[in-house]
Motif scaffolding. Structure first.
Motif, mmCIF file in Angstrom:
data_model
loop_
_atom_site.group_PDB
_atom_site.id
_atom_site.type_symbol
_atom_site.label_atom_id
_atom_site.label_comp_id
_atom_site.label_asym_id
_atom_site.label_seq_id
_atom_site.Cartn_x
_atom_site.Cartn_y
_atom_site.Cartn_z
ATOM 1 N N THR A 99 -2.480 -57.215 -64.376
ATOM 2 C CA THR A 99 -3.948 -57.183 -64.304
ATOM 3 C C THR A 99 -4.581 -58.299 -65.134
ATOM 4 O OG1 THR A 99 -3.955 -54.793 -63.928
ATOM 5 C CG2 THR A 99 -6.002 -55.788 -64.709
ATOM 6 N N ALA A 113 -1.942 -61.311 -54.460
ATOM 7 C CA ALA A 113 -2.256 -60.376 -53.379
ATOM 8 C C ALA A 113 -1.042 -60.059 -52.505
ATOM 9 C CB ALA A 113 -3.386 -60.934 -52.522
ATOM 10 N N ALA A 303 -0.531 -48.854 -55.571
ATOM 11 C CA ALA A 303 -1.278 -50.065 -55.211
ATOM 12 C C ALA A 303 -2.775 -49.851 -55.414
ATOM 13 C CB ALA A 303 -0.979 -50.453 -53.765
ATOM 14 N N ALA A 304 -3.277 -48.671 -55.078
ATOM 15 C CA ALA A 304 -4.701 -48.365 -55.267
ATOM 16 C C ALA A 304 -5.051 -48.328 -56.750
ATOM 17 C CB ALA A 304 -5.038 -47.035 -54.609
ATOM 18 N N ARG A 307 -5.522 -51.890 -58.067
ATOM 19 C CA ARG A 307 -6.828 -52.449 -57.670
ATOM 20 C C ARG A 307 -7.935 -51.927 -58.585
ATOM 21 N NH1 ARG A 307 -4.604 -51.541 -52.457
ATOM 22 N NH2 ARG A 307 -5.717 -49.559 -52.259
ATOM 23 N N HIS A 310 -7.831 -53.580 -62.054
ATOM 24 C CA HIS A 310 -8.371 -54.947 -61.980
ATOM 25 C C HIS A 310 -9.894 -54.916 -62.070
ATOM 26 C CE1 HIS A 310 -9.575 -58.778 -60.155
ATOM 27 N NE2 HIS A 310 -8.385 -59.233 -60.499
ATOM 28 N N GLU A 311 -10.514 -54.000 -61.355
ATOM 29 C CA GLU A 311 -11.978 -53.897 -61.359
ATOM 30 C C GLU A 311 -12.511 -53.473 -62.728
ATOM 31 O OE1 GLU A 311 -12.756 -51.154 -58.226
ATOM 32 O OE2 GLU A 311 -12.112 -52.544 -56.627
#
Length: 325
Positions: A99, A113, A303-304, A307, A310-311
């Protein structure tokens, strides 16, 4: 020769008659390479070796560990990203190498990605904020007051630029409203050595490598940067209890394969990982090291999670102005 050809035909016919699941069990049929993108001695290495031993027993093949530290985990990650996507190369990924590193490095030698196939989560541990005993702070309020008047500014260590410790240190300075100088190292071990020696005043990292130094009185813990206290050090208050609930920093650990690895092989590795961290003895050792075991329901669920992580960190890194060409 005739008998040899007949034997080969018989073996081929037998293989063709086997159902697909039976064929899938042929993986793995040779040792697996496991890249830990940090030097030996830190929490990543401890967690990786525990998990690799358990998975090797369940997969029936050796798992060969390769410590490949440097560039905040990017060097080791590159090895896995560019490996043959056959399931025989795995990466111990984490909040820093996956991250934070992607947020601070403008150029990576792989496309985040598509470079990796998520396997699953191992667990996470809220970071512990410690100071050298020469810093006369016993809690975060006192650290804030000392840092505001310190000249020169206090410094804080991290295991490397782009690590979770780097982002956590930046978050602490932002929330406390103070200036501290970042000093990056090549891994947790070298950073911890300089904290104990008094060359570094503040350090934020996972609990496992901190525990012996805390017990010996070589560093003083101020708070744990999570929403709940840790069973391994129950008297240490959380950052929320200390008055700074916005300081939340956990280091997580997970497994990934090379992007493009066949889904059935990813599923096999995911199952072996799940069985490993469900083992009571392995789970106990992870928890004793301050890790909350958090298995992923599936590779897609992991995987979710990545994400979402990262946000969460993107605005912290952006406000800190941290970037590497």
């Amino acid at each position: 020769m005739t008998k040899l050809r007949a034997t080969r035909r018989a073996l081929l016919a037998l293989a063709a008659a086997l159902p697909a699941p039976a064929l899938a069990q042929a993986f793995p049929d040779r040792p697996i390479r496991f890249v830990i993108p940090w030097p030996p001695g830190g929490t990543n290495d401890i967690v990786g070796r525990l998990v690799s031993d358990g998975m090797a027993a369940r997969l029936g093949q050796p798992i060969v560990i390769e410590n490949r530290g440097g560039a905040g985990g990017a060097l080791g990650a590159e090895v896995v990203a560019k490996a043959t996507p056959d399931g025989y190369t795995m990466l111990l990924g984490g909040s820093g190498s996956l991250t934070i590193n992607q947020l601070v490095r403008r150029r990576l030698p792989y496309d985040p990605a598509t470079a990796f196939a998520p396997i699953g989560m191992i667990g996470s541990g809220a970071n512990v904020i410690v100071v050298h005993p020469s810093v006369r702070a016993t809690n975060l309020r006192e650290l804030q007051a000392i840092a505001r008047t310190a000249s020169p500014p206090l410094n804080y260590a991290s295991p490397g630029v782009g690590s979770t410790g780097h982002a956590a240190g930046a978050l602490i300075t932002q929330v406390l409203g103070v200036e501290m100088e970042h000093v990056p190292y090549r891994g947790t071990g070298p950073a911890m050595n300089d904290v104990v020696a008094g060359r570094i005043q503040v350090f934020t990292n996972a609990l496992a490598p901190m525990q012996p130094q805390i017990a010996a009185g070589n560093v003083r813990p101020l708070a744990i940067a999570g929403t709940r206290r840790n069973a391994a050090i129950p008297d240490l208050p959380t950052t929320g209890e200390a008055g700074f609930p916005d300081i939340q920093a956990a280091t997580w650990y997970a497994l990934l394969a090379t992007g493009g690895t066949p889904p059935d092989r990813v599923a096999r590795l995911h199952a072996a990982l799940g069985a490993t961290i469900a083992d009571p003895e392995i789970r106990r050792k992870l928890e004793d090291g301050g890790i909350d075991v958090e298995p992923s329901e599936s590779p897609a669920a992991f995987a979710a999670f990545v994400r979402g992580d990262h946000e969460r960190w993107a605005p912290v890194v952006r406000r800190a102005g941290v970037s590497i060409e």
